[in-house]
Design an enzyme around this catalytic site. Structure first.
Site, PDB file in Angstrom:
ATOM      1  N   GLY A 135      84.705 -23.022  24.597  1.00 31.31           N
ATOM      2  CA  GLY A 135      84.171 -21.706  24.320  1.00 31.31           C
ATOM      3  C   GLY A 135      82.806 -21.554  24.929  1.00 31.31           C
ATOM      4  O   GLY A 135      82.233 -22.485  25.517  1.00 31.31           O
ATOM      5  N   GLY A 191      75.886 -17.437  23.481  1.00 27.11           N
ATOM      6  CA  GLY A 191      74.536 -17.217  23.969  1.00 27.11           C
ATOM      7  C   GLY A 191      73.784 -18.510  24.205  1.00 27.11           C
ATOM      8  O   GLY A 191      72.862 -18.565  25.012  1.00 27.11           O
ATOM      9  N   PHE A 192      74.139 -19.582  23.504  1.00 31.03           N
ATOM     10  CA  PHE A 192      73.468 -20.861  23.651  1.00 31.03           C
ATOM     11  C   PHE A 192      73.905 -21.601  24.905  1.00 31.03           C
ATOM     12  O   PHE A 192      73.218 -22.467  25.415  1.00 31.03           O
ATOM     13  CB  PHE A 192      73.775 -21.759  22.450  1.00 31.03           C
ATOM     14  CG  PHE A 192      75.251 -22.018  22.287  1.00 31.03           C
ATOM     15  CD1 PHE A 192      75.867 -23.064  22.945  1.00 31.03           C
ATOM     16  CD2 PHE A 192      76.021 -21.181  21.496  1.00 31.03           C
ATOM     17  CE1 PHE A 192      77.225 -23.280  22.802  1.00 31.03           C
ATOM     18  CE2 PHE A 192      77.371 -21.393  21.358  1.00 31.03           C
ATOM     19  CZ  PHE A 192      77.989 -22.439  22.016  1.00 31.03           C
ATOM     20  N   GLY A 193      75.104 -21.310  25.420  1.00 33.61           N
ATOM     21  CA  GLY A 193      75.679 -22.052  26.528  1.00 33.61           C
ATOM     22  C   GLY A 193      77.163 -22.261  26.309  1.00 33.61           C
ATOM     23  O   GLY A 193      77.832 -21.407  25.715  1.00 33.61           O
ATOM     24  N   ASP A 214      71.873 -18.659   9.866  1.00 35.46           N
ATOM     25  CA  ASP A 214      72.831 -18.111  10.834  1.00 35.46           C
ATOM     26  C   ASP A 214      74.264 -18.447  10.408  1.00 35.46           C
ATOM     27  O   ASP A 214      75.084 -18.873  11.227  1.00 35.46           O
ATOM     28  CB  ASP A 214      72.539 -18.651  12.234  1.00 35.46           C
ATOM     29  CG  ASP A 214      73.222 -17.819  13.320  1.00 35.46           C
ATOM     30  OD1 ASP A 214      73.521 -16.642  13.067  1.00 35.46           O
ATOM     31  OD2 ASP A 214      73.466 -18.340  14.421  1.00 35.46           O
TER      32      ASP A 214
END
Length: 811
Positions: free
Chosen positions: A494, A497-499, A612
């Protein structure tokens, strides 16, 4: 003749009376003297003995106080000379609710209420039995006072409804647990008395930490630990396995599994007077009054497990040769400049700590005769007197003046020299770091992570990989590339936004998930570092396990256990795969996430706010057991801090609480709000940040609120569950809890401890939910990973520049 007949009649009458009295006593003798039955009163002047008279229950007044308490005491054998600890109660029922006079009665009323009644209608209630129960209370020979339900047929015990062993005070008896139960939220702790005359809860507690060691806390701060339990003993208490007291051998054991952790001990048969008592100075004494656990005074530096108190430099001149600050005890009438800390829960030990921490303090004393409250002096004068005003004062022992002067000069010179050396070192470091490239900075970060995550020396592995401590491993980039086939797209799980996340297989055959931080990610070094240092110290069945990291050639990679079923959102929001999520799976996921959050908020070594929590951050293993992941945005709280303000608001749209999104206020209730949103999503199979009304932007919270208000709450349930067997009561309870969690005001939301109780206890009455927050007019239209501007008409400008909003794809 008549006189003789009268004498005979009188003698016959007396014989009958004696026979009747003897018969009554024989009947009374067959009744249990260790039991209080329903409708019976146990009054202030009475005693209740256990079956073999090992323990007794009675009202008492400690010291010179007139207050009355209900306590359990050892019955001392005639051949035993009692010491002070033998005379102390092993348990106090109403320690924080004293009775002002001798009007107390222990009783079970006709409604099944087990309580102490006193005064004019005042009550101290232990437990209320279910309706129409046959109940009684009994004092057992192990010192446990139980409130039990009996079978109507034969009077045998049906179940224990309440017991004093689950409500310990300052004493640990054989068979009593010291630990915690993750499933029920029960925690067995010893809490000190404030003083010898006041049994109220003091500032010192003794219990078990989730890291499998005994700990003593003073106002939430650890002052002593036993080391890890292994090989039948704790690291710093190896003699515990063969411990004994003056009356016989003791056997200690430690139980640890996914549901509970507790320490327990037993005594040899016939052994008496065995106990461990926590005093107000943080020391656990055995039955003779000798220190056993936490004996950190007078010189904590030489005792394993003791956290030595760090004194300010102003106190160095007053330390003795062994590095301790000593006080002299004296009597007199004090006067001078002082500060009174008039708090009822202040003990003499608390007062001592206050004095040690203040440079101006020269003496301290209690403010009352019963040893409570605190007064500290910065300028003390006193008169020696025998009047009633005479007080017991503790004065800092000063060294001779000339020695103190030379010590002061030496300390000053040392500080001055150290300051200039530090300046030179810092200047050199600044110049050196100005010339460092990215690679050197990353190596410095790796070193910092190694030191912070494991202060112990780490060992180099056989390959280029390294281990931090016993668990966390630092992988080489080469080993990660081999595991993921050079980050092949075939291995890609997958992207967000983090990578990207890739599946990999290590050389030892372990399947792992590697999270590769993108260079353009909004999550930078701080989040990367935060996740490593934080999650490495957390261990729970409902938290994902971090195996290690890689920092090399501008790469920042996290390595986790591979979760076969990936993330919850893959199932929950996919029209085909959601069929695999039966109601039992969803309920287990809800309860598992709740247990994980409860651990983070209450039972972990670090008090953590996740910030989060969302479906894509809940991973699922082979058995669909939920694992909370992604701690890059988590916040660590101090033990005494309930909420904080932050200038950097991070999280995901639709899951953030209103007080956090608008004002930056973060607390445990921030996670509670996110959990409520997640709970409603799991039940409905719908995303919160979508519109569910053609005429207005009504999100999932608003939809749930309207259905609840109109009595149509069951219509919220995912249609895919219509054919599955699920309890309507369970579903309604979950929706109810979800709406309680998303209420507008943080103070109205339950804690995670309350949430776990609400989900697991069907008999618990739930309050009516109030109007939730963010249920209309705030449905998202923005693209993910964009900076969001939150506007408030009450604020002149509320553009949160560092707000990180992300909608991550599944792992």
């Amino acid at each position: 003749m008549a006189k003789k007949r009268t004498t005979i009649q009188l003698n016959l009458t007396l014989c009958c009376c004696f026979l009747f009295i003897d018969f009554c006593f024989s009947i009374i003798g067959t009744q249990k003297t260790d039991t209080i039955f329903q409708g019976q009163e146990f009054r202030d002047w009475e005693h209740l003995n256990s079956d073999n008279k090992v323990f007794r229950l009675q009202f008492f007044s400690p010291g010179n106080t007139k207050n009355r308490y209900l306590g359990i005491f050892y019955n001392l054998p005639p051949d035993v000379t009692p010491n002070d600890y033998d005379k102390r109660p092993v348990w106090v029922a109403n320690r924080d609710s004293p009775i002002p006079d001798a009007s107390g009665n222990l009783m079970i009323d006709t409604d099944g209420k087990f309580m102490i009644s006193y005064g004019e209608g005042q009550e101290f209630v232990f437990f209320i039995a279910p309706a129409r129960s046959n109940v009684s209370s009994r004092l057992l020979d192990n010192g446990n006072l139980v409130f039990q339900e009996l079978n109507n047929s034969d009077g045998s015990v049906k179940q224990i409804l309440w017991q004093s062993f689950d409500q310990p005070t300052d004493t640990l008896l054989p068979g009593m647990k010291l630990g915690l139960n993750f499933k029920t939220g029960q925690r067995w702790l010893l809490t000190s008395w404030i003083s010898d005359q006041v049994p109220a809860s003091g500032s010192v507690t003794f219990g078990v930490d989730p890291t499998n060691q005994l700990m003593i806390w003073w106002r939430g701060s650890v002052v002593w630990n036993s080391g890890i339990w292994q090989n039948g003993h704790f690291d710093y208490m190896q003699n515990l396995a063969t411990a004994s007291d003056q009356y016989g051998d003791l056997n200690f054991s430690y139980v640890s599994d996914e549901e509970k952790k507790y320490f327990i001990y037993s005594a040899s048969e016939g052994q008496i007077l065995t106990r461990y008592t926590l005093d107000s100075s943080g020391i656990v004494n055995d039955s003779t009054g000798s220190p056993t656990f936490g004996a950190c005074t007078p010189h904590p530096a030489f005792v394993p497990g003791c956290n030595m108190e760090i004194l300010s430099p102003c106190r160095r001149a007053d330390l003795d040769r062994e590095g301790d600050l000593l006080f002299d005890q004296t009597q007199g009438f004090p006067y001078g400049d002082s500060i009174v800390l008039d708090k009822n829960n202040y003990s003499l030990f608390d007062c001592r700590v206050e004095c040690r921490s203040k440079c101006s303090c020269v003496a301290y004393a209690s403010i009352s005769d019963n040893g409570t409250g605190c007064e500290i002096w910065s300028n003390l004068q006193f008169e020696m007197t025998d009047f009633k005003q005479s007080r017991e004062i503790f004065v800092i022992r000063r060294k001779p003046g000339i020695i103190g002067s030379w010590v002061g000069v030496a300390v000053g010179f040392t500080i001055f020299t150290a300051f200039w050396c530090l300046c030179i070192v810092m200047l050199r470091r600044i110049r050196a770091e100005a010339n460092l490239g990215n690679k050197m900075r990353e190596k410095r970060l790796l070193y910092e992570l190694q030191r912070a995550a494991a202060p112990a020396i780490y060992k180099r592995a056989k390959s280029r990989d390294e281990k931090i401590g016993h668990e966390l491993q630092v992988f080489s980039l080469e080993s990660i590339e081999l595991a993921t086939n050079s980050f092949s797209n075939r291995n890609k799980l997958g992207e967000g936004g983090f990578g990207s996340v890739y599946k990999g297989e290590l050389l030892d055959g372990r399947a792992v998930a590697t999270k590769r931080l993108a260079r353009t990610s909004g999550q930078g070094f701080q989040e990367f570092k935060n996740e490593i240092l934080l999650i490495a110290k957390l261990q729970h069945t409902n938290l994902v396990k971090l195996l290690g990291c890689c920092i090399e050639d501008e790469e920042k990679i996290l390595v986790y256990d591979y979760m076969t079923n990936k993330s919850l959102d893959l199932f929950l929001f996919d029209p085909h795969r959601k069929e695999l999520l039966k109601w039992t799976n969803r309920l287990n996921i809800i309860e598992g996430v709740a247990q994980g959050l409860l651990y983070l908020h209450k039972y972990s070594r670090l008090r953590v706010i996740h910030r989060d929590l969302k479906a894509s951050n809940i991973l699922l293993d082979d058995n669909m057991t939920p694992k909370i992941s992604d701690f890059g945005m988590a916040r660590i709280f101090g033990a005494q801090v309930s909420e904080e303000n932050t200038n950097r608001i991070v999280g995901t749209y639709g899951y953030m609480s209103p007080e956090y999104a608008l004002n930056g206020v973060v607390s445990e209730k921030t996670d509670v709000f996110s959990f409520g949103v997640l709970l409603l999503e799991i039940i409905s199979g719908k995303k919160n940040h979508r519109s569910y009304d053609s005429e207005r932007p009504l999100n999932l919270i608003g939809l749930a609120w309207e259905m609840w208000s109109e009595g149509r709450a069951l219509e919220l349930v995912d249609p895919i569950l219509e054919d599955s067997s699920h309890s309507k009561n369970e579903v309604m309870r979950c929706i109810h809890v979800g709406l309680l969690c998303v209420q507008d005001q943080a103070k109205d939301r339950p804690s995670m401890s309350d949430v776990v109780s609400m989900l697991t206890n069907d008999n618990l009455h739930l309050p009516a939910p109030k109007q939730p927050a963010f249920f209309i007019g705030l449905v998202a239209t923005q693209e993910p990973e964009k900076e969001q501007e939150i506007k408030d008409p009450n604020l002149k400008k509320c553009s949160i520049k560092h707000l990180s909003i992300s909608e991550m794809e599944p792992r």
